[in-house]
Motif scaffolding. Structure first.
Motif, mmCIF file in Angstrom:
data_model
loop_
_atom_site.group_PDB
_atom_site.id
_atom_site.type_symbol
_atom_site.label_atom_id
_atom_site.label_comp_id
_atom_site.label_asym_id
_atom_site.label_seq_id
_atom_site.Cartn_x
_atom_site.Cartn_y
_atom_site.Cartn_z
ATOM 1 N N ARG A 1 0.801 -1.215 0.000
ATOM 2 C CA ARG A 1 0.000 0.000 0.000
ATOM 3 C C ARG A 1 0.842 1.279 0.000
ATOM 4 O O ARG A 1 0.429 2.314 -0.517
ATOM 5 C CB ARG A 1 -0.912 0.003 1.227
ATOM 6 N N THR B 1 1.115 1.968 -3.660
ATOM 7 C CA THR B 1 -0.120 2.223 -4.411
ATOM 8 C C THR B 1 -0.814 3.506 -3.948
ATOM 9 O O THR B 1 -1.474 4.168 -4.729
ATOM 10 C CB THR B 1 -1.107 1.052 -4.298
ATOM 11 N N MET B 2 -0.653 3.856 -2.677
ATOM 12 C CA MET B 2 -1.384 5.023 -2.162
ATOM 13 C C MET B 2 -0.936 6.315 -2.830
ATOM 14 O O MET B 2 -1.697 7.283 -2.888
ATOM 15 C CB MET B 2 -1.266 5.126 -0.630
ATOM 16 N N ASP B 3 0.283 6.331 -3.365
ATOM 17 C CA ASP B 3 0.805 7.555 -3.971
ATOM 18 C C ASP B 3 0.750 7.541 -5.495
ATOM 19 O O ASP B 3 1.316 8.414 -6.144
ATOM 20 C CB ASP B 3 2.271 7.759 -3.532
ATOM 21 N N VAL B 4 0.080 6.535 -6.041
ATOM 22 C CA VAL B 4 0.154 6.342 -7.494
ATOM 23 C C VAL B 4 -0.311 7.558 -8.290
ATOM 24 O O VAL B 4 0.234 7.862 -9.356
ATOM 25 C CB VAL B 4 -0.613 5.078 -7.933
ATOM 26 N N LEU B 5 -1.283 8.291 -7.770
ATOM 27 C CA LEU B 5 -1.809 9.414 -8.546
ATOM 28 C C LEU B 5 -1.021 10.700 -8.330
ATOM 29 O O LEU B 5 -0.989 11.560 -9.189
ATOM 30 C CB LEU B 5 -3.289 9.648 -8.211
ATOM 31 N N ARG C 1 4.811 6.194 -9.086
ATOM 32 C CA ARG C 1 4.158 5.680 -10.293
ATOM 33 C C ARG C 1 5.149 4.933 -11.187
ATOM 34 O O ARG C 1 4.864 3.856 -11.685
ATOM 35 C CB ARG C 1 3.504 6.829 -11.057
ATOM 36 N N ILE D 1 -6.161 -0.163 -2.323
ATOM 37 C CA ILE D 1 -6.857 0.713 -3.266
ATOM 38 C C ILE D 1 -8.059 1.345 -2.569
ATOM 39 O O ILE D 1 -8.954 0.649 -2.112
ATOM 40 C CB ILE D 1 -7.348 -0.085 -4.502
ATOM 41 N N GLU E 1 -10.096 5.834 -9.041
ATOM 42 C CA GLU E 1 -9.006 6.321 -9.906
ATOM 43 C C GLU E 1 -7.727 5.505 -9.680
ATOM 44 O O GLU E 1 -7.027 5.157 -10.622
ATOM 45 C CB GLU E 1 -8.719 7.801 -9.643
ATOM 46 N N GLN E 2 -7.436 5.231 -8.409
ATOM 47 C CA GLN E 2 -6.254 4.402 -8.115
ATOM 48 C C GLN E 2 -6.407 3.034 -8.765
ATOM 49 O O GLN E 2 -5.464 2.504 -9.360
ATOM 50 C CB GLN E 2 -6.089 4.216 -6.600
#
Ligand code: C2E
Ligand code: CA
Ligand code: CA
Ligand code: CA
Length: 274
Positions: A198, A201-205, A211, A233, A237-238
């Motif tokens: 996580r 994934t939490m910073d993917v945007l 990314r 997730i 959007e994520q």
């Protein structure tokens, strides 16, 4: 100055005593919780990244400590590890999860395994006996292990994984990207799946570096034919972004929080009726 020093030490000692006492009380309660099956298991949906259908669940231990309320596994698993309780705890969770999964046709069930369980050469025997006892198909069971132990003991890890895979169960590498992930180990150990932590994934945007790391990791896993689950997730959007990078499975509050066994049954019934 000497007097003051002594006074300070005493105060630290008092604090340490209090801490030790609290820890002992926790350990005692935990021991009893395992014996009386006060521990329960919650199940969090694992969903197919393109259809969003639930294809599996992850079993997560829960403890409502009398007089204290719910305690996070992050607080009591380490205590179970250091007090020799982890094997009994782990076995209890595995047994409950395999029994529960028997009511859920075709759902995969993922169970976390601690280093303290994995380290025991008899671990595969425990797993075999739970498979026999519950009658669950081995290939529906995924055991999730974290990389910390692997890096310390690559040779023993390889042997343990081989023994488990010989039983037919799947083995996933959990929390990938949270520490010193070694991409070289991915193929070498024959993991059936990796789960991306996580923290990535939490910073993917928002975060370009996260990314790019994610994209590269998923692409590499896929080039080795290893399927990838993205954890944590929380928004649509994520989820879309991670599916776009090639994750085939998603998990997180957006798709469902960890829930009691009957809730999974209801959700599965709705899905099967649709
Ligand atoms: P984990 O294996 O990485 O499990 C995922 C954790 O992330 C779970 O926390 C889950 O509730 C949480 N989570 C899932 N989706 C989201 C999300 O969208 N947002 C946020 N903020 N969190 C999300 P939980 O249940 O508190 O468990 C924490 C850790 O404790 C687990 O991390 C695992 O390492 C350990 N654990 C839990 N159950 C067991 C068990 O039965 N045996 C062992 N050995 N460890 C366990
Ligand atoms: Ca896990
Ligand atoms: Ca994880
Ligand atoms: Ca984790």
């Amino acid at each position: 100055a000497k007097e003051a020093g002594r006074a300070r030490m005493t105060c630290y000692e008092t604090a340490m005593d209090a801490h030790r006492e609290e820890r002992n009380a926790l350990e005692l309660d935990l021991r009893r919780a395992i014996e009386t099956e006060e521990l329960t298991v919650a199940y969090q949906p694992l969903v197919d990244a393109s259809s969003c259908e639930m294809t599996g669940v992850e079993a997560l231990v829960r403890w409502n400590r009398p007089g204290h309320g719910p305690i996070s596994p992050e607080a009591f698993i380490p205590i179970a590890e250091t007090s020799g309780l982890i094997e009994a705890l782990g076995l209890l969770v595995l047994r409950k999860a395999c029994k529960a999964a028997q009511q859920w046709p075709d759902l995969r069930v993922a169970v976390n395994v601690s280093p303290g369980q994995f380290r025991n050469p008899a671990f595969a025997d425990y797993v075999r006996s739970v498979l026999n006892e519950t009658g669950i198909e081995a290939e529906r069971v995924t055991l999730e292990i974290t990389e910390g132990y692997i890096i310390q003991n690559p040779e023993r890890t390889r042997q343990s994984i081989e023994r488990l895979k010989a039983l037919g169960v799947k083995v996933a590498l959990d929390d990938f990207g949270s520490g010193f992930s070694s991409i070289g180990y991915l193929r070498q150990f024959g993991f059936d799946r990796i789960k991306i932590d996580r923290s990535l994934t939490m910073d993917v945007l928002e975060d370009n570096r996260a990314r790019e790391m994610l994209k590269a990791t998923v692409a590499l896993a896929r080039s080795l034919d290893i399927p990838v689950t993205a954890e944590g997730i929380e928004t649509e959007e994520q989820g879309r972004a991670l599916q776009g990078f090639g994750c085939d499975e998603l998990q997180g509050y957006f798709y469902g929080k960890p829930m009691p066994e009957p809730e999974i049954g209801k959700r599965l019934a709705v899905q099967l009726a649709a």
